[in-house]
Write a protein that holds these residues in place. Sequence first.
Motif, PDB file in Angstrom:
ATOM      1  N   SER A   8       0.825  -1.210   0.000  1.00  0.00           N
ATOM      2  CA  SER A   8       0.000   0.000   0.000  1.00  0.00           C
ATOM      3  C   SER A   8       0.859   1.259   0.000  1.00  0.00           C
ATOM      4  O   SER A   8       0.559   2.234  -0.697  1.00  0.00           O
ATOM      5  CB  SER A   8      -0.929   0.009   1.212  1.00  0.00           C
ATOM      6  N   LEU A   9       1.937   1.254   0.784  1.00  0.00           N
ATOM      7  CA  LEU A   9       2.833   2.410   0.826  1.00  0.00           C
ATOM      8  C   LEU A   9       3.516   2.623  -0.521  1.00  0.00           C
ATOM      9  O   LEU A   9       3.689   3.759  -0.977  1.00  0.00           O
ATOM     10  CB  LEU A   9       3.884   2.212   1.921  1.00  0.00           C
ATOM     11  N   SER A  10       3.893   1.527  -1.168  1.00  0.00           N
ATOM     12  CA  SER A  10       4.521   1.622  -2.488  1.00  0.00           C
ATOM     13  C   SER A  10       3.557   2.238  -3.501  1.00  0.00           C
ATOM     14  O   SER A  10       3.943   3.083  -4.316  1.00  0.00           O
ATOM     15  CB  SER A  10       4.959   0.227  -2.949  1.00  0.00           C
ATOM     16  N   LYS A  11       2.286   1.845  -3.431  1.00  0.00           N
ATOM     17  CA  LYS A  11       1.280   2.400  -4.335  1.00  0.00           C
ATOM     18  C   LYS A  11       1.047   3.883  -4.073  1.00  0.00           C
ATOM     19  O   LYS A  11       0.632   4.623  -4.971  1.00  0.00           O
ATOM     20  CB  LYS A  11      -0.034   1.628  -4.183  1.00  0.00           C
ATOM     21  N   GLU A  12       1.302   4.309  -2.839  1.00  0.00           N
ATOM     22  CA  GLU A  12       1.151   5.726  -2.487  1.00  0.00           C
ATOM     23  C   GLU A  12       2.354   6.558  -2.924  1.00  0.00           C
ATOM     24  O   GLU A  12       2.378   7.772  -2.737  1.00  0.00           O
ATOM     25  CB  GLU A  12       0.959   5.871  -0.978  1.00  0.00           C
ATOM     26  N   GLY A  13       3.368   5.899  -3.481  1.00  0.00           N
ATOM     27  CA  GLY A  13       4.525   6.618  -3.987  1.00  0.00           C
ATOM     28  C   GLY A  13       5.737   6.617  -3.079  1.00  0.00           C
ATOM     29  O   GLY A  13       6.752   7.249  -3.393  1.00  0.00           O
ATOM     30  N   SER A  28       9.516 -12.767  -3.821  1.00  0.00           N
ATOM     31  CA  SER A  28       8.117 -12.322  -3.856  1.00  0.00           C
ATOM     32  C   SER A  28       8.009 -10.855  -3.450  1.00  0.00           C
ATOM     33  O   SER A  28       7.212 -10.101  -4.020  1.00  0.00           O
ATOM     34  CB  SER A  28       7.254 -13.193  -2.944  1.00  0.00           C
ATOM     35  N   LEU A  29       8.828 -10.423  -2.486  1.00  0.00           N
ATOM     36  CA  LEU A  29       8.814  -9.013  -2.071  1.00  0.00           C
ATOM     37  C   LEU A  29       9.363  -8.116  -3.177  1.00  0.00           C
ATOM     38  O   LEU A  29       8.845  -7.024  -3.418  1.00  0.00           O
ATOM     39  CB  LEU A  29       9.623  -8.837  -0.788  1.00  0.00           C
ATOM     40  N   GLN A  30      10.399  -8.585  -3.870  1.00  0.00           N
ATOM     41  CA  GLN A  30      10.966  -7.816  -4.976  1.00  0.00           C
ATOM     42  C   GLN A  30       9.930  -7.607  -6.082  1.00  0.00           C
ATOM     43  O   GLN A  30       9.827  -6.529  -6.665  1.00  0.00           O
ATOM     44  CB  GLN A  30      12.203  -8.515  -5.525  1.00  0.00           C
ATOM     45  N   LYS A  31       9.132  -8.648  -6.361  1.00  0.00           N
ATOM     46  CA  LYS A  31       8.103  -8.557  -7.394  1.00  0.00           C
ATOM     47  C   LYS A  31       7.014  -7.549  -7.028  1.00  0.00           C
ATOM     48  O   LYS A  31       6.342  -7.008  -7.902  1.00  0.00           O
ATOM     49  CB  LYS A  31       7.479  -9.933  -7.638  1.00  0.00           C
ATOM     50  N   LEU A  32       6.869  -7.316  -5.726  1.00  0.00           N
ATOM     51  CA  LEU A  32       5.864  -6.368  -5.248  1.00  0.00           C
ATOM     52  C   LEU A  32       6.399  -4.939  -5.181  1.00  0.00           C
ATOM     53  O   LEU A  32       5.694  -4.028  -4.745  1.00  0.00           O
ATOM     54  CB  LEU A  32       5.363  -6.791  -3.856  1.00  0.00           C
ATOM     55  N   GLY A  33       7.649  -4.744  -5.600  1.00  0.00           N
ATOM     56  CA  GLY A  33       8.235  -3.406  -5.603  1.00  0.00           C
ATOM     57  C   GLY A  33       8.851  -3.000  -4.282  1.00  0.00           C
ATOM     58  O   GLY A  33       9.099  -1.811  -4.043  1.00  0.00           O
ATOM     59  N   ILE A  34       9.129  -3.978  -3.427  1.00  0.00           N
ATOM     60  CA  ILE A  34       9.708  -3.716  -2.111  1.00  0.00           C
ATOM     61  C   ILE A  34      11.167  -4.148  -2.123  1.00  0.00           C
ATOM     62  O   ILE A  34      11.504  -5.213  -2.637  1.00  0.00           O
ATOM     63  CB  ILE A  34       8.940  -4.500  -1.019  1.00  0.00           C
ATOM     64  N   THR A  35      12.040  -3.320  -1.572  1.00  0.00           N
ATOM     65  CA  THR A  35      13.451  -3.699  -1.450  1.00  0.00           C
ATOM     66  C   THR A  35      13.614  -4.527  -0.177  1.00  0.00           C
ATOM     67  O   THR A  35      13.498  -3.991   0.928  1.00  0.00           O
ATOM     68  CB  THR A  35      14.351  -2.454  -1.388  1.00  0.00           C
ATOM     69  N   PRO A  36      13.858  -5.839  -0.316  1.00  0.00           N
ATOM     70  CA  PRO A  36      13.845  -6.712   0.864  1.00  0.00           C
ATOM     71  C   PRO A  36      15.215  -6.893   1.514  1.00  0.00           C
ATOM     72  O   PRO A  36      16.253  -6.851   0.842  1.00  0.00           O
ATOM     73  CB  PRO A  36      13.362  -8.043   0.280  1.00  0.00           C
ATOM     74  N   TYR A  37      15.177  -7.089   2.812  1.00  0.00           N
ATOM     75  CA  TYR A  37      16.386  -7.375   3.579  1.00  0.00           C
ATOM     76  C   TYR A  37      16.085  -8.500   4.571  1.00  0.00           C
ATOM     77  O   TYR A  37      14.999  -8.545   5.147  1.00  0.00           O
ATOM     78  CB  TYR A  37      16.831  -6.145   4.379  1.00  0.00           C
ATOM     79  N   ILE A  38      17.051  -9.367   4.749  1.00  0.00           N
ATOM     80  CA  ILE A  38      16.955 -10.378   5.801  1.00  0.00           C
ATOM     81  C   ILE A  38      17.455  -9.747   7.099  1.00  0.00           C
ATOM     82  O   ILE A  38      18.635  -9.425   7.223  1.00  0.00           O
ATOM     83  CB  ILE A  38      17.795 -11.636   5.466  1.00  0.00           C
ATOM     84  N   ILE A 187      -1.129   5.240   6.914  1.00  0.00           N
ATOM     85  CA  ILE A 187      -0.897   6.153   5.796  1.00  0.00           C
ATOM     86  C   ILE A 187      -1.340   7.566   6.161  1.00  0.00           C
ATOM     87  O   ILE A 187      -0.680   8.560   5.812  1.00  0.00           O
ATOM     88  CB  ILE A 187      -1.622   5.643   4.536  1.00  0.00           C
ATOM     89  N   ASN A 188      -2.435   7.671   6.903  1.00  0.00           N
ATOM     90  CA  ASN A 188      -2.905   8.984   7.340  1.00  0.00           C
ATOM     91  C   ASN A 188      -1.904   9.661   8.267  1.00  0.00           C
ATOM     92  O   ASN A 188      -1.670  10.878   8.183  1.00  0.00           O
ATOM     93  CB  ASN A 188      -4.249   8.827   8.044  1.00  0.00           C
ATOM     94  N   ILE A 189      -1.300   8.887   9.155  1.00  0.00           N
ATOM     95  CA  ILE A 189      -0.273   9.425  10.054  1.00  0.00           C
ATOM     96  C   ILE A 189       0.907   9.970   9.254  1.00  0.00           C
ATOM     97  O   ILE A 189       1.410  11.071   9.521  1.00  0.00           O
ATOM     98  CB  ILE A 189       0.199   8.332  11.037  1.00  0.00           C
ATOM     99  N   LEU A 190       1.337   9.210   8.264  1.00  0.00           N
ATOM    100  CA  LEU A 190       2.478   9.620   7.451  1.00  0.00           C
ATOM    101  C   LEU A 190       2.165  10.882   6.644  1.00  0.00           C
ATOM    102  O   LEU A 190       2.979  11.806   6.563  1.00  0.00           O
ATOM    103  CB  LEU A 190       2.887   8.487   6.510  1.00  0.00           C
ATOM    104  N   LYS A 191       0.985  10.914   6.039  1.00  0.00           N
ATOM    105  CA  LYS A 191       0.634  12.043   5.172  1.00  0.00           C
ATOM    106  C   LYS A 191       0.396  13.333   5.953  1.00  0.00           C
ATOM    107  O   LYS A 191       0.752  14.417   5.492  1.00  0.00           O
ATOM    108  CB  LYS A 191      -0.613  11.688   4.353  1.00  0.00           C
TER     109      LYS A 191
END
Length: 255
Positions: A8-13, A28-38, A187-191
């Motif tokens: 959701s955060l990625s979709k918000e930009g 799977s996280l990479q495919k969702l546009g998230i930079t993953p870390y272990i 998201i409201n808190i962040l915005k």
Amino acid sequence: MGTPLAVSLSKEGYRVKGSTTSTTKIKSLQKLGITPYIIRLMEEEIQGDLVDFLMDVNVLIINVPPGLRNPAKGSYFKRMELLLKAVRASTVKKVLFVSSTSVYGNVTGIITEQTEPQPQTLSAKHILAAEQLLRGTTTLETTVLRFGGLIGPQRHPVNTLSGKTGLENGNDTINLIHLDDCIAMIINILKKGYWNRTLNGVYPHHPTKKEYYTKKALELGIPPPSYVSTRAKKQPKIVKTADFYVKRHPFLTSI
């Protein structure tokens, strides 16, 4: 909540980095546009490249369950202390700590953010201590978000309660929140920049457990739980939510 929130955060930009303890989730996280870390938080050490994970990060959302049933992880509070040490040395300026209304313990009546917490379980005590640790760090702007019981598409307590008999807490009120509403509040808190606050996140409708779980079980076509009669109705425990609660998920509609 982690992956749906990150998506959701990625979709918000937002540019999103996400931590996981499982190597199988990396692709799977990479495919969702998230930079993953272990990243694995332990009592004595943090495993993984935490320095790179925190590099150029402005806001850190800490959504780590206590996991006290796993002795290998060690003390939740000590894990948070270790994480905070790394955060202080990073670019992070703002922290959103996902907490729980369990910190209020057995307090009844109308509960607001000004209500004094009285945690009863070990998990709740550790969570409250972590809240105080983060809020006491003056170099960070920290908001604590205390969520009620989390429900979602694959998670609802009625599935566990279905068919059970002799339950004695039927007159207790529910204090739940849907996953979609959790994400909307974050998201409201962040915005809107709601920092340096403690906020409750609970759906603003509080039927009794007997009323709610019976209705939901029948809606889902599963056996409803059975509650024993009690002599008197307890004083309700109603957690008042933050004023900017922006969604009301239909899965928690009024009876």
